[in-house]
Design an enzyme around this catalytic site. Structure first.
Site, PDB file in Angstrom:
ATOM      1  N   HIS A   1       0.874  -1.178   0.000  1.00 53.36           N
ATOM      2  CA  HIS A   1       0.000   0.000   0.000  1.00 53.36           C
ATOM      3  C   HIS A   1       0.905   1.220   0.000  1.00 53.36           C
ATOM      4  O   HIS A   1       1.834   1.295   0.810  1.00 53.36           O
ATOM      5  CB  HIS A   1      -0.911   0.000   1.231  1.00 53.36           C
TER       6      HIS A   1
ATOM      7  N   ARG B   1      -1.770   0.848  -7.393  1.00 58.44           N
ATOM      8  CA  ARG B   1      -0.882   0.906  -6.225  1.00 58.44           C
ATOM      9  C   ARG B   1       0.566   0.533  -6.505  1.00 58.44           C
ATOM     10  O   ARG B   1       1.471   1.065  -5.878  1.00 58.44           O
ATOM     11  CB  ARG B   1      -1.405  -0.057  -5.156  1.00 58.44           C
TER      12      ARG B   1
ATOM     13  N   HIS C   1       0.737  -4.949   2.264  1.00 59.18           N
ATOM     14  CA  HIS C   1      -0.687  -4.728   2.535  1.00 59.18           C
ATOM     15  C   HIS C   1      -1.545  -5.953   2.249  1.00 59.18           C
ATOM     16  O   HIS C   1      -2.406  -6.314   3.032  1.00 59.18           O
ATOM     17  CB  HIS C   1      -1.137  -3.548   1.673  1.00 59.18           C
TER      18      HIS C   1
ATOM     19  N   ARG D   1      -4.208  -6.568  -7.110  1.00 54.21           N
ATOM     20  CA  ARG D   1      -5.617  -6.450  -6.690  1.00 54.21           C
ATOM     21  C   ARG D   1      -6.108  -5.013  -6.849  1.00 54.21           C
ATOM     22  O   ARG D   1      -5.439  -4.067  -6.435  1.00 54.21           O
ATOM     23  CB  ARG D   1      -5.751  -6.863  -5.225  1.00 54.21           C
TER      24      ARG D   1
HETATM   25  C1  SIN Z   1      -7.535   1.663   1.512  1.00 54.41           C
HETATM   26  O1  SIN Z   1      -8.475   2.108   2.149  1.00 54.41           O
HETATM   27  O2  SIN Z   1      -6.707   2.370   0.939  1.00 54.41           O
HETATM   28  C2  SIN Z   1      -7.366   0.171   1.448  1.00 54.41           C
HETATM   29  C3  SIN Z   1      -8.439  -0.411   0.640  1.00 54.41           C
HETATM   30  C4  SIN Z   1      -7.980  -1.718   0.074  1.00 54.41           C
HETATM   31  O3  SIN Z   1      -6.846  -2.133   0.295  1.00 54.41           O
HETATM   32  O4  SIN Z   1      -8.752  -2.335  -0.644  1.00 54.41           O
END
Ligand code: SIN
Length: 518
Positions: free
Chosen positions: A237, A284, A345, A380
């Site tokens: 993330h 991401r 993440h 994802r």
């Molecule tokens: C986020 O709120 O940025 C995470 C959402 C996710 O990982 O799907």
């Protein structure tokens, strides 16, 4: 202990499976195991929400399917993507019928936007979506008489034919679990076992996942020779808070960038235009690599997220958790830039399952983050994980109900399964040794198997992990098993698979990036 069904893990996947099965088969007995309390899971920390098409004027199933395929760099299974997207609205409505409440704008659902989505489609509860869903599902599950909860118990191993001293792993018969309080190992047998053990972010030093996310289901499945695939696709993330709060790297939701926040480097310059035309809402992997490059270029440990342009009422109404958590470490997001860095993440791969969540080991299902369904491919799409968990939990529950029509194994068969056999000895240094091995494993993975890998970094990781493996094996063979030791054993298995599968992967795709292939 014995039940018709043993569910290991109490996030959105395990809980919604149990509620659904409890309703379909009110006579079926279900035991649910959670490693900590019932609430604690990766789901609890999901801020964004559930990606689902609910506004058919500005959005469509086709758009959601295309966005998912694009994020996954066309390595997702289109058939799976298609049914997950189409079944999503019914699953979210079911969640609402079971007591969940999502933010609304008038009568319509208020929809958030995240990276890689071509429309606003994130159904959410402020920035506490996962926490709220957990509370609703726990209340619903507690209202069903056929579900029994066993908190503070960790998975040790799945029970398979190996424990019956048969050669081939043909079936799963339940699991051995260990209690946190008195470190007792209990045999729990079941006609059906469900792994919903979530992620494994704790393999890395920086992760948005809680302490309990140690890949227990993945480790146990691997040792039972169940197919585990695509562990080289680890999603980082882009924006986790730096420094850590209570030793955890706190998530700063992508929804904040969806609302207008932008990334800046240590000189205050907005840098995403140098990397991708979609700027701060690029997928991401691209944003994480851009941040990584800026950190290296400027020799700094983090970049910044600037949310100072957002109106106070938006921050209060939509992002109260982020606002308060930052304030608790002296960052006023209305005035200060938020220091952020990428953190492990989500594991896009996992235990290989069919369209009903059934693994290659008969009697064993896997749902949620620990599974590999084909939805995420090489990367994802944001907020597709809670969606996947709901859809596959419902499918697995339906398939389990059918399987339970014929309870094929007898009570005397289960009684004959042996209790756990292990050593009772305890060496003095084991606790400190376990923590230092866990720390060593996390730094190996972060240094050598992180956002950017290379052929030599993976070789180094393999060599150094082998030392951790040998030390862990010695502890395991010479000591009474503890929850810490069983967790370390799982972390080692997951790290090993991540390294080996990374070494085999031949190209850069999605979240997998090896600089020798660039
Ligand atoms: C986020 O709120 O940025 C995470 C959402 C996710 O990982 O799907």
């Amino acid at each position: 202990m014995h039940a018709d069904v043993l569910v290991i893990g109490t996030g959105i996947a395990g809980l919604s499976y149990a509620v659904r099965l409890g309703q379909l088969e009110p006579k079926a007995t279900i035991i649910m195991i959670s490693k900590r309390d019932l609430l604690e899971s990766n789901t609890k920390y999901a801020q964004g929400g559930i990606a689902v098409v609910s506004n058919f004027i500005n959005d469509s199933y086709e758009n959601h399917v295309n966005d998912t395929m694009l994020a996954g760099e066309n390595s997702s299974d289109r058939e799976v993507v298609d049914f997950v997207v189409r079944e999503g609205p019914a699953r979210v409505q079911e969640l609402i019928d079971w007591g969940a409440q999502f933010d609304r704008k008038g009568v319509d659902l208020h929809l958030g936007k995240e990276g890689g989505h071509s429309a606003k489609r994130i159904v959410h509860h402020k920035d506490q979506s996962g926490l709220h869903i957990q509370h609703s599902l726990i209340a619903k599950a507690r209202s069903l008489a056929n579900i029994v909860f066993l908190e503070n118990h960790s998975l040790v191993d799945l029970i398979t034919d190996h424990h019956l001293e048969k050669d081939k792993q043909k079936r799963c018969y339940g699991a051995y679990v260990i209690s946190k309080k008195d470190e007792e190992i209990i045999k729990i047998t079941a006609q059906i076992t469900v792994l919903s053990t979530g992620g494994a972010g704790q393999v890395y030093a920086h992760t948005t996942n809680p302490q309990a996310a140690t890949g227990d289901g993945l480790g146990a499945a691997y040792r039972a020779r169940v197919h585990v695939e695509n562990l080289h696709f680890v999603q980082f993330h882009p924006t986790a808070l730096f420094p850590k709060i209570n030793n955890n790297t706190f998530l700063i939701s992508e929804a904040l960038r969806g609302a207008g926040a932008i990334l800046r480097n240590n000189k205050g310059i907005a840098f995403m235009s140098l990397y991708d035309k979609r700027l701060d809402l690029a997928p991401r992997d691209i944003v994480s690599r851009a941040i990584h490059a800026e950190m290296l270029k400027n020799n700094v440990a983090h970049v910044y997220l600037d949310a100072t342009m957002l109106p106070l009422e938006i921050l209060h109404q939509e992002f109260p958790t982020i606002y308060e958590s930052c304030l608790s470490v002296g960052i006023d997001v209305t005035k200060d830039f938020i220091p952020v860095l990428p953190a492990a993440h989500y594991i896009c791969g996992g235990i290989d399952v069919d369209h009903q969540g059934q693994s290659n080991l008969s009697g064993l299902y896997a749902i949620g983050e620990c599974s590999h369904t084909g939805l995420h491919g090489a990367n994802r799409l944001a907020s597709n994980s809670l969606l996947e968990a709901l859809v596959f939990a419902a499918r697995a529950a339906k398939s389990s109900a059918k399987q339970l029509e014929n309870r094929s194994l007898s009570a005397s068969f289960f009684n004959a399964i042996p209790e756990w056999r292990g050593t009772e000895a305890i060496s003095n240094e084991r606790t400190t040794h376990i923590s230092s091995l866990r720390f060593k494993l996390q730094s190996i993975m972060s240094q050598h198997v992180g956002i950017i890998k290379s052929v030599s970094s993976l070789q180094l990781a393999e060599k150094e992990l082998h030392e951790v493996f040998i030390a862990t094996k010695a502890l395991y063979q010479q000591n009474k098993l503890t929850p810490q030791l069983t967790t370390l054993r799982n972390l080692v298995s997951v790290a090993y698979l991540m390294i080996k599968q990374s070494q085999k992967y031949p190209e850069n795709r999605g979240v997998y990036y090896n600089k020798d292939y660039a």
